[in-house]
Design a protein around this motif. Structure first.
Motif, PDB file in Angstrom:
ATOM      1  N   TYR A 164       0.845  -1.199   0.000  1.00  0.00           N
ATOM      2  CA  TYR A 164       0.000   0.000   0.000  1.00  0.00           C
ATOM      3  C   TYR A 164       0.881   1.251   0.000  1.00  0.00           C
ATOM      4  O   TYR A 164       0.639   2.203  -0.737  1.00  0.00           O
ATOM      5  N   LYS A 165       1.932   1.225   0.786  1.00  0.00           N
ATOM      6  CA  LYS A 165       2.879   2.348   0.806  1.00  0.00           C
ATOM      7  C   LYS A 165       3.571   2.480  -0.551  1.00  0.00           C
ATOM      8  O   LYS A 165       3.807   3.594  -1.030  1.00  0.00           O
ATOM      9  N   ALA A 166       3.871   1.356  -1.193  1.00  0.00           N
ATOM     10  CA  ALA A 166       4.469   1.385  -2.532  1.00  0.00           C
ATOM     11  C   ALA A 166       3.531   2.070  -3.522  1.00  0.00           C
ATOM     12  O   ALA A 166       3.968   2.855  -4.371  1.00  0.00           O
ATOM     13  N   LEU A 167       2.228   1.801  -3.412  1.00  0.00           N
ATOM     14  CA  LEU A 167       1.251   2.469  -4.283  1.00  0.00           C
ATOM     15  C   LEU A 167       1.299   3.982  -4.093  1.00  0.00           C
ATOM     16  O   LEU A 167       1.247   4.743  -5.060  1.00  0.00           O
ATOM     17  N   LYS A 168       1.404   4.420  -2.841  1.00  0.00           N
ATOM     18  CA  LYS A 168       1.486   5.850  -2.567  1.00  0.00           C
ATOM     19  C   LYS A 168       2.759   6.439  -3.171  1.00  0.00           C
ATOM     20  O   LYS A 168       2.750   7.555  -3.698  1.00  0.00           O
ATOM     21  N   GLU A 169       3.853   5.695  -3.131  1.00  0.00           N
ATOM     22  CA  GLU A 169       5.115   6.159  -3.715  1.00  0.00           C
ATOM     23  C   GLU A 169       5.016   6.249  -5.240  1.00  0.00           C
ATOM     24  O   GLU A 169       5.584   7.145  -5.852  1.00  0.00           O
ATOM     25  N   VAL A 170       4.312   5.305  -5.847  1.00  0.00           N
ATOM     26  CA  VAL A 170       4.169   5.334  -7.310  1.00  0.00           C
ATOM     27  C   VAL A 170       3.402   6.586  -7.743  1.00  0.00           C
ATOM     28  O   VAL A 170       3.635   7.121  -8.817  1.00  0.00           O
ATOM     29  N   LYS A 171       2.524   7.090  -6.882  1.00  0.00           N
ATOM     30  CA  LYS A 171       1.827   8.344  -7.206  1.00  0.00           C
ATOM     31  C   LYS A 171       2.828   9.488  -7.371  1.00  0.00           C
ATOM     32  O   LYS A 171       2.641  10.382  -8.197  1.00  0.00           O
ATOM     33  N   LYS A 172       3.911   9.459  -6.602  1.00  0.00           N
ATOM     34  CA  LYS A 172       4.983  10.457  -6.753  1.00  0.00           C
ATOM     35  C   LYS A 172       5.649  10.299  -8.124  1.00  0.00           C
ATOM     36  O   LYS A 172       6.006  11.282  -8.765  1.00  0.00           O
ATOM     37  N   LEU A 173       5.826   9.048  -8.549  1.00  0.00           N
ATOM     38  CA  LEU A 173       6.418   8.784  -9.859  1.00  0.00           C
ATOM     39  C   LEU A 173       5.505   9.304 -10.973  1.00  0.00           C
ATOM     40  O   LEU A 173       5.972   9.889 -11.952  1.00  0.00           O
ATOM     41  N   ILE A 174       4.205   9.107 -10.823  1.00  0.00           N
ATOM     42  CA  ILE A 174       3.242   9.606 -11.813  1.00  0.00           C
ATOM     43  C   ILE A 174       3.311  11.130 -11.879  1.00  0.00           C
ATOM     44  O   ILE A 174       3.312  11.716 -12.965  1.00  0.00           O
ATOM     45  N   ALA A 175       3.406  11.789 -10.714  1.00  0.00           N
ATOM     46  CA  ALA A 175       3.512  13.253 -10.683  1.00  0.00           C
ATOM     47  C   ALA A 175       4.811  13.716 -11.337  1.00  0.00           C
ATOM     48  O   ALA A 175       4.828  14.709 -12.090  1.00  0.00           O
ATOM     49  N   TYR A 176       5.900  12.999 -11.082  1.00  0.00           N
ATOM     50  CA  TYR A 176       7.191  13.336 -11.689  1.00  0.00           C
ATOM     51  C   TYR A 176       7.119  13.191 -13.214  1.00  0.00           C
ATOM     52  O   TYR A 176       7.579  14.057 -13.953  1.00  0.00           O
ATOM     53  N   GLU A 177       6.522  12.106 -13.667  1.00  0.00           N
ATOM     54  CA  GLU A 177       6.361  11.873 -15.106  1.00  0.00           C
ATOM     55  C   GLU A 177       5.518  12.990 -15.737  1.00  0.00           C
ATOM     56  O   GLU A 177       5.847  13.505 -16.812  1.00  0.00           O
ATOM     57  N   LYS A 178       4.459  13.371 -15.057  1.00  0.00           N
ATOM     58  CA  LYS A 178       3.583  14.431 -15.555  1.00  0.00           C
ATOM     59  C   LYS A 178       4.334  15.757 -15.638  1.00  0.00           C
ATOM     60  O   LYS A 178       4.196  16.507 -16.605  1.00  0.00           O
ATOM     61  N   LYS A 179       5.150  16.022 -14.628  1.00  0.00           N
ATOM     62  CA  LYS A 179       5.961  17.243 -14.616  1.00  0.00           C
ATOM     63  C   LYS A 179       6.931  17.256 -15.802  1.00  0.00           C
ATOM     64  O   LYS A 179       7.063  18.259 -16.498  1.00  0.00           O
ATOM     65  N   LEU A 180       7.590  16.123 -16.040  1.00  0.00           N
ATOM     66  CA  LEU A 180       8.518  16.032 -17.176  1.00  0.00           C
ATOM     67  C   LEU A 180       7.786  16.199 -18.502  1.00  0.00           C
ATOM     68  O   LEU A 180       8.283  16.874 -19.404  1.00  0.00           O
ATOM     69  N   ALA A 181       6.618  15.610 -18.615  1.00  0.00           N
ATOM     70  CA  ALA A 181       5.839  15.732 -19.851  1.00  0.00           C
ATOM     71  C   ALA A 181       5.417  17.181 -20.061  1.00  0.00           C
ATOM     72  O   ALA A 181       5.457  17.688 -21.180  1.00  0.00           O
ATOM     73  N   GLY A 182       5.045  17.863 -18.986  1.00  0.00           N
ATOM     74  CA  GLY A 182       4.672  19.273 -19.078  1.00  0.00           C
ATOM     75  C   GLY A 182       5.846  20.133 -19.491  1.00  0.00           C
ATOM     76  O   GLY A 182       5.707  21.065 -20.286  1.00  0.00           O
ATOM     77  N   MET A 183       7.030  19.800 -18.979  1.00  0.00           N
ATOM     78  CA  MET A 183       8.231  20.549 -19.352  1.00  0.00           C
ATOM     79  C   MET A 183       8.551  20.333 -20.814  1.00  0.00           C
ATOM     80  O   MET A 183       8.882  21.277 -21.526  1.00  0.00           O
ATOM     81  N   SER A 184       8.422  19.093 -21.289  1.00  0.00           N
ATOM     82  CA  SER A 184       8.744  18.821 -22.697  1.00  0.00           C
ATOM     83  C   SER A 184       7.699  19.454 -23.610  1.00  0.00           C
ATOM     84  O   SER A 184       8.018  19.935 -24.684  1.00  0.00           O
ATOM     85  N   ASP A 185       6.430  19.496 -23.163  1.00  0.00           N
ATOM     86  CA  ASP A 185       5.395  20.152 -23.962  1.00  0.00           C
ATOM     87  C   ASP A 185       5.659  21.647 -24.058  1.00  0.00           C
ATOM     88  O   ASP A 185       5.570  22.230 -25.120  1.00  0.00           O
ATOM     89  N   SER A 186       6.016  22.290 -22.929  1.00  0.00           N
ATOM     90  CA  SER A 186       6.263  23.731 -22.958  1.00  0.00           C
ATOM     91  C   SER A 186       7.530  24.031 -23.742  1.00  0.00           C
ATOM     92  O   SER A 186       7.608  25.045 -24.426  1.00  0.00           O
ATOM     93  N   THR A 187       8.523  23.153 -23.685  1.00  0.00           N
ATOM     94  CA  THR A 187       9.734  23.335 -24.479  1.00  0.00           C
ATOM     95  C   THR A 187       9.397  23.228 -25.959  1.00  0.00           C
ATOM     96  O   THR A 187       9.830  24.052 -26.760  1.00  0.00           O
ATOM     97  N   ALA A 188       8.586  22.237 -26.321  1.00  0.00           N
ATOM     98  CA  ALA A 188       8.190  22.072 -27.722  1.00  0.00           C
ATOM     99  C   ALA A 188       7.375  23.274 -28.182  1.00  0.00           C
ATOM    100  O   ALA A 188       7.562  23.774 -29.296  1.00  0.00           O
TER     101      ALA A 188
END
Length: 142
Positions: free
Chosen positions: A108-132
């Motif tokens: 269950y704690k691992a699931l909560k940690e994966v949410k951080k990974l999803i947020a990090y991925e979203k942040k990177l995607a947003g950065m690449s979109d704004s760069t593009a």
């Protein structure tokens, strides 16, 4: 100690191997038991909604959490992990936390940690979109 869960009308929750769907009124449940997997509808991903690499990792950890034999899903998890590490090497500290939780059996704690990974991925995607977008706007003005 019992877990108190309040469900909205028509909200679903997974308790153990069962999906419970609420009626048309709010409901309050007291769930007593040890090591029973419980997931609210808002925390459940399906194969259709797992549309990014980090969400696929969440789905694999979710399957581990809900399974009586979580190790069955380890192969899928580690395969997805190899892919995400090559595309997002900066995510390694988050992934280490997820791995430690899995190794300690705290899924269950691992699931909560994966949410951080999803947020990090979203942040990177947003950065690449704004760069593009920035590069595109510079090309149009040239």
């Amino acid at each position: 100690m019992a877990l108190k869960v309040e469900l909205k009308p028509h909200e679903r929750i997974i308790i153990g191997a069962c999906v419970v769907t609420n009626t048309d009124q709010r409901a309050r449940l007291l769930i007593d038991g040890d090591k029973i997997p419980i997931l609210r509808e808002k925390d459940i991903l399906t194969p259709e909604t797992a549309d990014t690499p980090a969400k696929l990792i969440y789905l694999s950890v979710q399957l581990m959490y809900l399974s009586p034999e979580p190790q069955i899903n380890h192969g899928t998890y580690f395969s997805l992990l190899r892919d995400i590490i090559t595309t997002m090497p900066g995510a390694w500290p988050i992934i280490e936390g997820i791995n430690n939780d899995i190794l300690n059996g705290d899924l269950y704690k691992a699931l909560k940690e994966v949410k951080k990974l999803i947020a990090y991925e979203k942040k990177l995607a947003g950065m690449s979109d704004s760069t593009a977008d920035h590069v595109d706007s510079r090309r149009r003005s040239a």
